[in-house]
Design an enzyme around this catalytic site. Structure first.
Site, PDB file in Angstrom:
ATOM      1  N   ARG A  62       0.849  -1.193   0.000  1.00  0.00           N
ATOM      2  CA  ARG A  62       0.000   0.000   0.000  1.00  0.00           C
ATOM      3  C   ARG A  62       0.884   1.242   0.000  1.00  0.00           C
ATOM      4  O   ARG A  62       2.088   1.141   0.152  1.00  0.00           O
ATOM      5  CB  ARG A  62      -0.884   0.000   1.252  1.00  0.00           C
ATOM      6  CG  ARG A  62      -0.065  -0.065   2.521  1.00  0.00           C
ATOM      7  CD  ARG A  62      -0.907  -0.193   3.759  1.00  0.00           C
ATOM      8  NE  ARG A  62      -0.083  -0.425   4.927  1.00  0.00           N
ATOM      9  CZ  ARG A  62       0.580   0.499   5.593  1.00  0.00           C
ATOM     10  NH1 ARG A  62       0.540   1.763   5.199  1.00  0.00           N
ATOM     11  NH2 ARG A  62       1.302   0.200   6.642  1.00  0.00           N
TER      12      ARG A  62
ATOM     13  N   ARG B 274       6.616  13.173  12.354  1.00  0.00           N
ATOM     14  CA  ARG B 274       5.180  12.961  12.582  1.00  0.00           C
ATOM     15  C   ARG B 274       4.738  13.755  13.807  1.00  0.00           C
ATOM     16  O   ARG B 274       5.263  13.540  14.903  1.00  0.00           O
ATOM     17  CB  ARG B 274       4.895  11.478  12.824  1.00  0.00           C
ATOM     18  CG  ARG B 274       5.504  10.529  11.788  1.00  0.00           C
ATOM     19  CD  ARG B 274       4.553  10.206  10.673  1.00  0.00           C
ATOM     20  NE  ARG B 274       5.202   9.301   9.728  1.00  0.00           N
ATOM     21  CZ  ARG B 274       4.953   7.993   9.658  1.00  0.00           C
ATOM     22  NH1 ARG B 274       4.072   7.438  10.476  1.00  0.00           N
ATOM     23  NH2 ARG B 274       5.569   7.236   8.761  1.00  0.00           N
TER      24      ARG B 274
END
Lengths: 70, 451
Positions: B297, B341
């Site tokens: 993915r 992040r």
């Protein structure tokens, strides 16, 4: 006697102990879930679980009582 | 090309995919839950469909509701984002059976790679280096102890189904017995853990001071598999990436070439199409590696690969799914990039800290890219993962990049009832192991250990 309280808004994922269980310092009492994280709530002192204030699936708010270890 | 694409995801990754879909002149359709109605991705789409209440099972993971939203909006294809739907072969089949384009690998490739035992055997047959260990389910702690003595300690205990939290390292027999039970229990709690008689447990050799490096691959419509460089994700806490960078400072050019070749072979072995990442464990001391598996993915870390290659990976995913050639002719990474992040978390204890965002001011400047899921006035809820934004920075050299990243982290203001890990990220950029590029998968835990 030690009251164990929730530190944040969370779902109660798993209740690991039952009333009457002996626990050591650091034992997991319940596992909370928030923002896809599992957060174990630990006993801060040894004793016996004299009260459990939550069950699986409920939502706790910051400061809510989770358990009493005495 | 598909005229319209439904994005079956939320937050920053939904915004990021919608951006490319619209830039290609296609119609972008968002789906959202009641809790997310005010988030930017809903407004950014050409059309948005309310799926249901906040609970993921009743909204983002409710396959019939998603397919119904696609039917109502006349969507031609579905992009699953980078969460659990993207790795769900059954969902991919349902999408294809509904006559829609599936922006992802063929369901068979997803299924082949989602089971660690199957994936390992396939790759081994294809000549890809795989982890030494026991790749039959280990039935009980006693057998695990016997096998660990054969492999040699330390060993890693894993759940075969690859559940996120289900792995632990053990250095001796006592630790192994404990790890076996912990991993089995963790895998049992996960919806993807185990089949039939309970979660299957595997053992593999544990590498000291290892680095976790993923090689980005693209399987083209004609079957060719390309490697687009690596991302070093060793700066992690538990299973959550805190920072990533490319190229990896722990990988020499010769090792990079071997890893890229192995990643291409792994992609070819499973018949991969579209974006994928071949996950490698690197032993920096030996300059050796083995392949752990493949994420079939788009990965959350993809923007830093885009920054150094100039290739829009979502555009390529859409082109490949539609049977078209890619939009680039060569892969020539240039410069250096770091991704950080930003989570809604207490920066000291790493505990979830959702709440309303009163101030949101993004840093601006050359080489800065922000993939954000929220804006000023939004409320971050406890229902979803804590990722607020990815702050990505590119420079010509690693030193330039880190200097820019430090300035950008310092200039990012997110304030309100929530807390963020921006202070932790500032500390991470200043940490001697990160600054020197000598970090490994244990660095973040060492940073957090009480001194």
């Amino acid at each position: 006697m030690a009251e164990v309280r929730a530190e944040m808004v969370a779902n109660v994922w798993q209740v690991v102990v039952a009333e009457g269980d002996p626990v050591k310092e650091g034992d997991t009492l319940v596992i909370l879930e928030s923002m896809k994280m599992e957060i174990p709530v630990l006993a801060e002192e040894p004793g016996t679980v004299s009260a459990l204030a939550v069950r699986e699936g409920v939502v706790v708010q910051e400061g809510d009582l989770i358990a009493v270890v005495s | 090309m598909y005229e319209s694409v439904l994005v079956a995801s939320r937050g920053e990754i939904a915004s990021r995919i919608i951006h490319t879909v619209r830039a290609l002149g296609l119609k972008a359709i968002a789906v959202y839950s009641e809790a997310d109605a005010d988030l930017p991705f809903v407004a950014e789409a050409d059309e948005a469909i309310l799926l249901g209440p906040a609970e993921p099972a009743l909204s983002y993971l409710d396959v019939p509701r998603i397919l119904e939203a696609a039917r109502r909006t006349n969507a031609r294809a579905i992009h699953p984002g980078c969460g659990s739907l993207a790795g769900n072969a059954a969902f991919a089949r349902r999408v294809e059976d509904a006559g829609l384009g599936w922006v992802g690998p063929p369901p068979l490739a997803i299924a082949r790679m989602s089971d660690r035992i199957n994936a390992r055997n396939l790759m081994k047959e294809a000549g890809v280096p795989v982890a030494p260990g026991v790749w039959e389910p280990v039935p009980d702690p006693g057998t695990a102890v016997q096998e660990a003595e054969r492999i040699g300690y330390p060993v890693m205990v894993k759940a075969a189904a690859g559940a996120g939290g289900a792995m632990a390292a053990a250095r001796d027999e006592a630790a192994l017995r404990k790890a076996f039970e912990t991993v089995r229990a963790a895998a049992g709690r996960s919806p993807s853990g185990g089949s039939g008689g309970g979660p299957d447990i595997l053992l593999e050799r544990f590498v000291e001071r290892a680095r976790h490096v993923g090689v980005q691959i693209l399987g083209l419509a004609d079957g060719t598999v390309l490697a687009l460089g690596e991302r070093d994700r060793s700066m992690r806490h538990g299973h959550r990436t805190m920072a990533e960078e490319t190229p990896s400072p722990g990988v020499t050019p010769a090792l990079r070439e071997r890893m890229a070749a192995a990643a291409v072979r792994a992609g070819e072995a499973v018949g991969h199409r579209g974006a994928g990442t071949v996950e490698c464990l690197v032993d920096p001391a030996a300059q050796d590696f083995f392949v752990l598996g493949m994420s079939t993915r788009l990965q959350a870390g993809h923007p830093i690969t885009e920054l150094v290659t100039g290739i829009d990976l979502v555009e390529q995913q859409l082109r490949i799914a539609a049977g078209e050639p890619p939009s680039f002719t060569e892969v020539a990474p240039r410069g250096h990039a770091v991704g950080l992040r930003v989570h809604a978390e207490d920066p000291v204890r790493f505990r979830p800290a959702p709440g309303e965002i009163k101030v949101w001011e993004e840093p601006v400047g050359e080489g800065i890219r922000i993939d954000a899921g929220y804006a000023e006035g939004n409320t971050v809820t406890s229902h979803y993962d804590p990722l607020l934004a990815k702050l990505c920075v590119r420079g010509e050299t690693r030193d330039d990049t880190l200097a820019r990243a430090r300035a950008a982290v310092g200039a990012f203001r997110i304030e309100g009832a929530l807390k963020t890990d921006l202070p932790f990220l500032a500390g991470l950029l200043g940490h001697p192991e990160f600054a020197a590029g000598t970090y490994d998968t244990g660095t973040v835990d060492r940073m957090r250990a009480p001194s």
